[in-house]
Design an enzyme around this catalytic site. Structure first.
Site, short mmCIF file in Angstrom:
data_model
loop_
_atom_site.label_atom_id
_atom_site.label_comp_id
_atom_site.label_asym_id
_atom_site.label_seq_id
_atom_site.Cartn_x
_atom_site.Cartn_y
_atom_site.Cartn_z
N HIS A 1 0.93 3.15 6.88
CA HIS A 1 0.85 1.72 6.59
C HIS A 1 1.57 1.00 7.72
O HIS A 1 2.31 1.60 8.50
CB HIS A 1 1.52 1.42 5.25
CG HIS A 1 0.68 1.79 4.07
ND1 HIS A 1 1.06 1.47 2.79
CD2 HIS A 1 -0.49 2.45 3.96
CE1 HIS A 1 0.15 1.90 1.94
NE2 HIS A 1 -0.80 2.50 2.62
N GLU B 1 4.18 -0.98 7.86
CA GLU B 1 5.64 -0.88 7.88
C GLU B 1 6.09 0.51 8.32
O GLU B 1 7.06 0.65 9.08
CB GLU B 1 6.22 -1.21 6.49
CG GLU B 1 5.90 -2.60 6.00
CD GLU B 1 4.58 -2.74 5.26
OE1 GLU B 1 4.37 -3.77 4.62
OE2 GLU B 1 3.74 -1.80 5.30
N SER C 1 2.79 -8.13 1.35
CA SER C 1 3.85 -7.59 0.50
C SER C 1 3.84 -6.06 0.59
O SER C 1 2.81 -5.43 0.38
CB SER C 1 3.59 -8.03 -0.95
OG SER C 1 4.55 -7.51 -1.83
N CYS D 1 3.97 -2.16 -0.11
CA CYS D 1 3.66 -1.31 -1.26
C CYS D 1 4.91 -0.51 -1.66
O CYS D 1 5.96 -0.60 -1.03
CB CYS D 1 2.51 -0.36 -0.91
SG CYS D 1 3.01 0.96 0.24
N CYS E 1 6.22 1.81 1.26
CA CYS E 1 6.89 1.09 2.33
C CYS E 1 8.18 0.45 1.84
O CYS E 1 9.19 0.42 2.55
CB CYS E 1 5.95 0.05 2.92
SG CYS E 1 4.50 0.83 3.70
#
Length: 140
Positions: free
Chosen positions: A46, A48, A73, A75, A78
């Protein structure tokens, strides 16, 4: 946030999911990344996670002086990494297309939602175009 949005656009251009992130320490970007699950055939890349990986190994004290900016936002996965490294500030572009475990993370971090139309549109357009890929990314 502009750098995170550029990362998201880069990911979309590569055929991936348009989510970007940057790690900032002392006003300087020290890591950047974008969702590369599709491009790298990865289960965990992801935005991040890619950003943290690209920042390299840091001391615990360094993470505590950072902010992470993400176009979406984070998950649960992350968020877990953010909490593990005790990054105190998380700035997100939006949470209307996806909302991670914000009520939990707010117990530990300062979570700032910029609620940016540009981020919402980018994600909404992607989700409409590739719902199956999006559902895979969020584990549905």
């Amino acid at each position: 946030m502009a750098a995170a949005i550029n990362e998201a656009r880069k990911g979309l251009k590569e055929g991936g999911i348009p989510i970007g992130a940057v790690l900032v320490k002392g006003g300087r970007i020290i890591g950047r990344g974008h969702n590369r699950r599709v491009q790298k055939k990865s289960a965990i890349l992801h935005a991040e996670m890619d950003c943290l990986e690209n920042a390299g190994r840091l001391k615990a004290a360094d993470y505590k002086k950072c902010e992470i900016y993400s176009t979406l936002s984070p998950c649960a996965m992350c968020t877990g990494a953010i909490l593990l490294y005790k990054i105190p500030t998380v700035v997100i572009g939006e949470n209307s297309t996806f909302k991670g475990p914000e009520s939990y993370s707010r117990k530990f971090v300062d979570l700032i939602n910029l609620d940016l139309p540009e981020c919402k549109k980018m994600m909404a357009d992607f989700i409409a175009a590739k719902p199956e890929l999006w559902n895979e990314d969020i584990g549905e």
